[in-house]
Design a protein around this motif. Structure first.
Motif, PDB file in Angstrom:
ATOM      1  N   GLN A   1       0.800  -1.220   0.000  1.00  0.00           N
ATOM      2  CA  GLN A   1       0.000   0.000   0.000  1.00  0.00           C
ATOM      3  C   GLN A   1       0.834   1.272   0.000  1.00  0.00           C
ATOM      4  OE1 GLN A   1      -3.057  -0.799  -0.626  1.00  0.00           O
ATOM      5  NE2 GLN A   1      -2.401  -2.925  -0.285  1.00  0.00           N
ATOM      6  N   GLY A   2       2.117   1.170   0.154  1.00  0.00           N
ATOM      7  CA  GLY A   2       2.958   2.370   0.195  1.00  0.00           C
ATOM      8  C   GLY A   2       2.909   3.020   1.567  1.00  0.00           C
ATOM      9  N   SER A   3       3.752   4.055   1.726  1.00  0.00           N
ATOM     10  CA  SER A   3       3.817   4.764   3.011  1.00  0.00           C
ATOM     11  C   SER A   3       2.489   5.483   3.261  1.00  0.00           C
ATOM     12  CB  SER A   3       4.965   5.766   2.951  1.00  0.00           C
ATOM     13  OG  SER A   3       5.067   6.461   4.136  1.00  0.00           O
ATOM     14  N   PRO A   4       1.984   5.569   4.430  1.00  0.00           N
ATOM     15  CA  PRO A   4       2.580   5.129   5.691  1.00  0.00           C
ATOM     16  C   PRO A   4       2.287   3.671   6.022  1.00  0.00           C
ATOM     17  CG  PRO A   4       0.537   6.230   6.151  1.00  0.00           C
ATOM     18  CD  PRO A   4       0.715   6.286   4.664  1.00  0.00           C
ATOM     19  N   PHE A   5       1.444   3.014   5.210  1.00  0.00           N
ATOM     20  CA  PHE A   5       1.057   1.637   5.546  1.00  0.00           C
ATOM     21  C   PHE A   5       2.268   0.699   5.590  1.00  0.00           C
ATOM     22  CE2 PHE A   5      -2.379   3.717   3.256  1.00  0.00           C
ATOM     23  CZ  PHE A   5      -3.409   3.630   4.163  1.00  0.00           C
TER      24      PHE A   5
ATOM     25  N   ASP B   1       5.254   1.479   6.226  1.00  0.00           N
ATOM     26  CA  ASP B   1       6.315   1.874   7.145  1.00  0.00           C
ATOM     27  C   ASP B   1       6.444   0.839   8.255  1.00  0.00           C
ATOM     28  OD1 ASP B   1       6.555   4.080   5.608  1.00  0.00           O
ATOM     29  OD2 ASP B   1       5.542   5.446   6.999  1.00  0.00           O
TER      30      ASP B   1
ATOM     31  N   LYS C   1      -7.580   1.824   0.720  1.00  0.00           N
ATOM     32  CA  LYS C   1      -6.389   1.242   1.351  1.00  0.00           C
ATOM     33  C   LYS C   1      -6.619   1.100   2.860  1.00  0.00           C
ATOM     34  CE  LYS C   1      -2.992   2.869  -2.030  1.00  0.00           C
ATOM     35  NZ  LYS C   1      -1.745   3.595  -2.266  1.00  0.00           N
TER      36      LYS C   1
END
Lengths: 191, 973
Positions: free
Chosen positions: A43-47, A49, A161
């Motif tokens: 899902q990309g940042s912040p997920f 992270d 997301k």
């Protein structure tokens, strides 16, 4: 060896469906954290992270698994199984929704899509087992509900997301709770 | 109302005047105020759309007007934009104007108002602005819906490099707002208590699935959005169109970046537009498109290629004449008349046009490289003769063509492989020989090198060997040897032979290689050492006289494993040096090179012989050293030479190491440190042929350690164990010379003495005859008188009794080692009776003496003699006294066991005949006496010992008594 004929009215021992459900729940429990990590990774940042967590995110259409121990312990069989059954019914539908969302947002990630599909099938399987236990215990089966309603469409990509995150997270929490529910029932109805 | 009526009147008048004076300049100002202003929002595009009318215009009136538009944000006083819009306004026209806000319109309330001014030349000055319309409020904040907070814009698609403003709205007042773009915290500006915003300049493409943006604040309220950043659409590059068949134009281009985003923007589309025909075609492929050529023979084409995505369009244009964009079709190639050195290549170019003249390029490839290039001008069919080819060689020839008049592009290459035919080998094989003589016969091994491909001209099938006896002309029989053999053996006698070798392929025979094996065994030459350079073995030799047609250097590539692998090199007659190198050469291996001169008669004769190492290595083994001639002051070391083949380098000499004694080295030796850092004395032998060394100046009875190792230019042999040698005593040989004869003499004397004693015995005291064995007895028996027998002593009646008084209590010390028996007191009387001697011992007649020896009753009772199990021993040898004494001790012991006692007696040599008396109760009798067998007195036999033997030189009294006792035991019968 002759088996006694079964009739619909005969009470069936709940031990076997409880045991089956318990085994399935244990098996599911091993994969829930993997599913959540895989989901977040795509899902990309912040997920994605490290250590990402947003417990405040909830879905109104999905009952939270968190419950006080006292309340949980005081539940009778009907309430216990009814809540779990309702939760996995909702989870099954939500996992379908999340799978659709991700095939839209991350079409080039077959691993994630496969894990979401597998989680949905397992949720359905556990749901079936719960129904079998309730039948064995002579409890009423709640009718199937459309938990999603009209909320699924029109969400932004970010909301989708987040939604997927809540669903995969709650799937894990509900699986953990189901393991404990079934362990308790297993002790109560030994084979 | 009055005012309204006034304006109406004015307007009517104006309109009337316009109608009547259409061509006249408008001279009066017109207060045309924009009305019916409506503002709408396009959130996705962040646009404000304005619509208004100018109601004051007369019917069909057109007037140039300028509209001033003011936009305020958050409140009306915060004017953020003032724009002017000029247009010609018609009667009842709805005017439109749009403005794109950099800030998402959901983020703040916007206010819009508008006013106008006539800007028409027909209207005379002064021109003044109308009144402002009322402010129109545009509020999209209700888009927050049920959510507590949101980030805008939602899922916006932007181009890489553009600037984006993001806002964060919340229902509650915001504190400590943090916003992140793909994990990077942004600088946030608070627009009002509920709205924050930040700008992203030159936004970057991160991934196809979009860039996450999210904001958080106190109290906890997170929200986010996804920004889809697309790559910038590029104009197509290298756009061109061409035809091969005048039916289809094939247009290609380089599309550049892919601007697609997952589910947000598809791949950019490409559209071909031809302006002359006005036709358009949407291309299905990313980088090419086919355009059907119309039948109407359109010559000129003007193509525009448009690339388009959701964000922009880019286009390129080309204009061309169709005949100038012709690329000929790929030719079809054939070969004919292929020989060993030539081949004819033909090709055909299919064309549907008017058969333009084509320029074609032909390339001939051999072994992957271009070896020939040719050009040809053709119409449709082409032909080219490829010459100067090698026999039996595979080639590849290819051709491509282009329009000769309006060259556009070459066609694709078209090529085929072909192989030329074989030809007879062009060179004689390189032949050499190895001759081994054995018992008058010679075994000649012929070697030849395979012909190079350029000389073989085909596959060599066999080699023909013809042996011609030069001494006895005979019919020549060729012996075919199938390829790929590279040698053959011939058994020849001592005659001279000329050998012809040819190589043959399917086409013919090579020239013959001739070599003559002479009957002359050849000469021997000295072996020399060869120089080694970085390039190899550098050989040189003395030039020979004029009849040399060349030289051959031969050597073995593998001398170390016995297989030799004979190699040779042919050199011209003017060559006197060469450098031999081979991958097979190994360090530490000795290579021998023989240089032959080849005479005009093709006879090879050995000129020089050289040997050397490509790299010398230190020896691995030391010689087996033999030590000889050991004396107390020297010894000799000798060893054998190594086999040459095992030498890893030229041995320059030997080092003899000797471990020093007391830190001093012998003369000639020098101190040296060994590889194990121990100190040693070293003697250097400079001559490798010296294989012996004498170590001198040694001390007798000393231990020396030596060790011999060869040394070479690269070091000496390994450090082995030292061999120890001990020098003998200086006088030991003298001792041997003395002792051996002495021992011999003593033995001789002993033998003589022994023989002499036998003689003495026989002469002096022969054996006493045994009456039982006497011939008299047999005589008596023959007379059959059973009563007649030899007189038994017990039957005798004593005729005399001699009483010998011995003092009571006296003790007889028998010997130093005797004990209890000697303490017996002899008090009883003894009887002496003289009898003639009957014992075996003989002695000199007048000297016969008999000892009054001990009487043993037990022995007499038993009726048999008390045999003492001691072997008789030759007496009277002084050298053996010690052993005799030992024996004596044993005798005493046994004697006591068998007889219990030995009565003490006088040591005088008197023969005493004793009569046993009843001794029961007699305490003076022998303490161990057995029971008395009979009451009668008995007469016991006695033993006698010859005095002469028993008493050798009288100086040894103790020995006398011992010998006496020995004899006593011997004769107890």
């Amino acid at each position: 060896m002759l088996l006694p004929p079964l009739s619909p009215g005969d009470p069936i021992s709940p031990a076997e469906p409880i045991s089956q459900a318990y085994s399935l729940a244990l098996y599911m429990q091993k994969n829930t954290s993997t599913l959540l990590q895989t989901y977040l990774q795509y899902q990309g940042s912040p997920f994605s992270d490290p250590g990402f967590s947003a417990p405040e995110l909830q879905l109104s259409s999905l009952p939270p698994a968190a419950v006080s121990f006292k309340t949980w312990h005081a539940l009778d069989d009907a309430e216990r199984l009814g809540r779990a059954q309702g939760a996995f019914q909702a989870l099954s539908q939500h996992l379908q929704l999340v799978g659709d969302d991700q095939s839209d947002l991350n079409p080039a990630s077959p691993i994630l899509l496969a894990q979401l599909g597998a989680a949905r099938l397992r949720a359905q399987g556990l749901l079936g087992n719960m129904v079998a236990i309730m039948t064995a215990l002579g409890l009423p089966i709640p009718p199937e509900e459309d938990t999603l309603g009209l909320v699924a469409f029109g969400a932004s990509a970010f909301e989708r997301k987040c939604r997927g995150y809540v669903v995969t997270r709650e799937y894990g929490h509900w699986t953990d709770r189901a393991v404990r529910d079934l362990a308790l029932l297993k002790a109560k109805y030994p084979g | 109302m009055a005012l309204f009526a006034f304006f109406q009147t004015i307007l009517l008048l104006v309109s009337l005047s316009l109608r009547t004076c259409q061509s006249e300049v408008l001279s009066e100002p017109l207060p045309l105020t924009p009305e019916s202003l409506e503002v709408s929002i396009n959130s996705a595009q962040q646009c404000l759309h304005l619509q208004w009318r100018v109601h004051s215009l007369a019917y069909h009136q057109e007037l140039k007007m300028v509209f001033q538009i003011e936009i305020s944000r958050i409140n009306t006083s915060n004017v953020i934009r003032v724009d002017y819009y000029s247009t010609t306004v018609k009667w009842n026209q709805v005017l439109q104007w749009s403005w794109e806000s950099e800030l998402p319109l959901e983020c703040a309330t916007h206010f819009v108002r508008i006013r106008s001014r006539v800007d028409d030349a027909r209207v005379s000055e002064p021109r003044f602005w109308s009144n402002w319309s009322s402010w129109k409020e545009v509020n999209e904040q209700n888009s927050l819906g049920h959510k507590a907070s949101s980030v805008f814009p939602v899922d916006k698609l932007v181009e890489e490099g553009s600037n984006v403003t993001i806002c964060y709205i919340s229902r509650s007042h915001q504190n400590n707002v943090s916003c992140y773009l793909d994990g990077v915290r942004m600088h946030v500006e608070q627009l009002d208590p509920n709205v924050s915003a930040f700008h992203v300049n030159n936004v970057a493409f991160v991934r196809e699935t979009g860039t996450n943006i999210f904001c958080e604040m106190d109290p906890k309220d997170d929200a986010g959005t996804v920004l889809f950043v697309s790559k910038v659409l590029e104009a197509p590059k290298d756009f061109s169109c061409e035809t091969q068949d005048f039916k289809t134009l094939h247009c290609t281009w380089d599309p550049g970046s892919d601007t697609s985003l997952v589910r947000k923007q598809p791949y950019q589309s490409y559209t071909l537009f031809e302006s002359f025909s006005g036709e358009k075609r949407l291309c299905e492929h990313k980088n090419w498109c086919d355009w059907q050529i119309a039948q109407d023979s359109q010559e000129m084409y003007n193509f525009t290629l448009v690339a388009e995505n959701y964000l922009r369009k880019r286009s390129v244009n080309i204009l061309f004449n169709l005949t100038h964009r012709v690329r000929p079709m790929t030719p079809k190639v054939f070969f004919k008349n292929i020989s060993a050195t030539n081949a004819t290549m033909t090709w055909r170019v299919h064309s549907t046009g008017n058969h333009p003249t084509l320029l074609c390029q032909i390339e001939l490839h051999g072994e992957g490289k271009v070896i020939q290039q040719h050009n040809a001008s053709i119409k449709v069919n082409g032909e080219y003769l490829l010459s100067e080819l090698e026999p039996d060689t595979q080639y590849m020839a290819r051709v491509h063509c282009g329009d000769a008049n309006h060259f556009w592009k070459w066609s694709e290459w078209s090529g085929e492989n072909f192989t030329t035919l074989e030809a007879a080998p062009s060179e004689a094989p390189d032949v050499w020989r190895d001759v081994k003589s054995e018992l008058g016969n010679r075994t000649v091994t012929l070697f030849w090198k395979p012909l190079s491909k350029s000389h073989a001209n085909g596959k060599i099938r066999f080699y023909n060997v013809i042996v011609e006896n030069l001494d006895k002309p005979s019919e020549l029989e060729p012996v075919p040897i199938p390829a790929p053999a590279n040698h053959t053996k011939l058994a020849l006698d001592q005659c001279s032979y000329r050998i012809h070798v040819t190589a043959n392929n399917s086409v013919g025979t090579s020239p013959a290689s001739v070599i003559v094996i002479s009957g002359d065994p050849g000469n021997q030459v000295e072996e020399e050492r060869v120089n080694v350079t970085a390039d190899g073995f550098s050989l040189s030799w003395k030039p020979q006289s004029g009849d040399v047609t060349g030289y051959v250097v031969e050597w073995c590539d593998r001398p170390q494993d016995g297989s030799c692998d004979l190699q040779w090199e042919n050199l011209g007659p003017n060559t006197t040096s060469t450098v031999i190198s081979s991958d097979a050469f190994r360090p530490g291996v000795r290579y021998n090179f023989r240089i032959y001169g080849i005479s005009t008669k093709r006879i090879a004769y050995l000129l020089e012989q050289k040997t050397g190492y490509s790299q010398e290595l230190a020896p691995l083994v030391n010689p087996q050293v033999v030590m000889s001639n050991l004396t107390s002051h020297s010894f000799t070391l000798s060893w054998k030479e190594y086999p040459t083949e095992t030498q890893r380098s030229f041995i320059r000499g030997y080092h003899v190491y000797l471990k020093p004694k007391e830190g001093q080295c012998h003369p000639g030796f020098e101190k040296a440190a060994l590889s194990d850092n121990s100190l040693c004395c070293k003697y250097k032998i400079d001559k490798p042929e010296q294989k012996t060394f004498v170590v001198e100046n040694l001390q007798p009875e000393s231990i020396y350690e030596f060790f011999v190792t060869p040394f070479t230019s690269v070091g000496e042999g390994p450090l082995d164990a030292f061999t120890k040698v001990t020098t003998p005593d200086e006088h030991s040989h003298l001792l041997i010379r003395i002792i051996l004869p002495t021992v011999f003499c003593v033995v001789l004397i002993m033998i003589v003495c022994y023989l002499n004693s036998q003689w003495m015995k026989e002469k002096c005291y022969p054996d006493i005859p045994d009456p039982y064995k006497s011939s008299v007895l047999s005589l008596i028996k023959s007379k059959e008188n059973p009563h007649l027998t030899i007189m038994s002593v017990k039957d005798c009646i004593p005729d005399a009794i001699e009483v010998i008084n011995k003092p009571e209590g006296s003790k007889i010390q028998f010997s130093g080692t005797r004990n209890s028996l000697t303490e017996t007191e002899i008090t009883k009387p003894a009887y002496l009776y003289l009898l003639p001697a009957e014992k075996n011992y003989s002695g000199p007649g007048p000297c016969i003496c008999f000892e009054n020896f001990t009487y043993n009753q037990a022995a007499s009772n038993s009726g048999s003699c008390g045999h003492v199990p001691v072997p008789p021993t030759a007496p009277s040898q002084r050298g053996l006294l010690t052993s005799l004494e030992n024996l004596l001790k044993a005798l005493e012991k046994n004697y006591m066991n068998s007889q219990g006692e030995i009565p003490a007696g006088e040591t005088t040599l008197n023969y005493v005949s004793q009569l046993a008396s009843p001794m029961s109760g007699d305490k003076d009798s022998l303490p161990t006496d057995p029971p008395v067998p009979a009451l009668c007195s008995e007469y016991k036999m006695q033993m006698a010992i010859p005095l002469g033997l028993a008493s050798p030189p009288l100086s040894e009294n103790s020995s006398v008594s011992s010998v006496t006792l020995l004899d006593q035991g011997d004769h107890h019968h």
